[in-house]
Design a protein around this motif. Structure first.
Motif: not given
Length: 86
Positions: A38-44
């Motif tokens: 629910r924040k609209g971002f992530g990490f790869v």
């Protein structure tokens, strides 16, 4: 690029870690994926900085699940202060 960890922004809230892993796996080995709900971002995290750079160049400003991805090298988290403002 010094790091192999990427920030992936402007995600739709329905995107999950498996979808991101499949998308980035086209550009190398994916070591870790974290989607912040629910924040609209992530990490790869890719296996090398070279693979991370290749994925960033290929995917930044492309449309995924109806939204234009914003990809950049992940920065270390900012230290949190010991006090809260009210």
């Amino acid at each position: 690029m010094e790091s192999s960890k990427l920030y992936v922004g402007n995600l739709t809230y329905s995107v999950n870690a498996e979808q991101l892993k499949e998308l980035f796996a086209q550009y190398g080995t994916v070591n870790d994926v974290r989607v912040i709900e629910r924040k609209g971002f992530g990490f790869v995290e890719m296996s090398s900085p070279e693979e991370a750079e290749k994925a960033k160049e290929a995917l930044n400003d492309t449309v995924f699940e109806g939204r234009t991805l914003k990809i950049d090298e992940a920065r270390p988290p900012r230290p949190r202060s010991d006090f809260r403002r009210y």
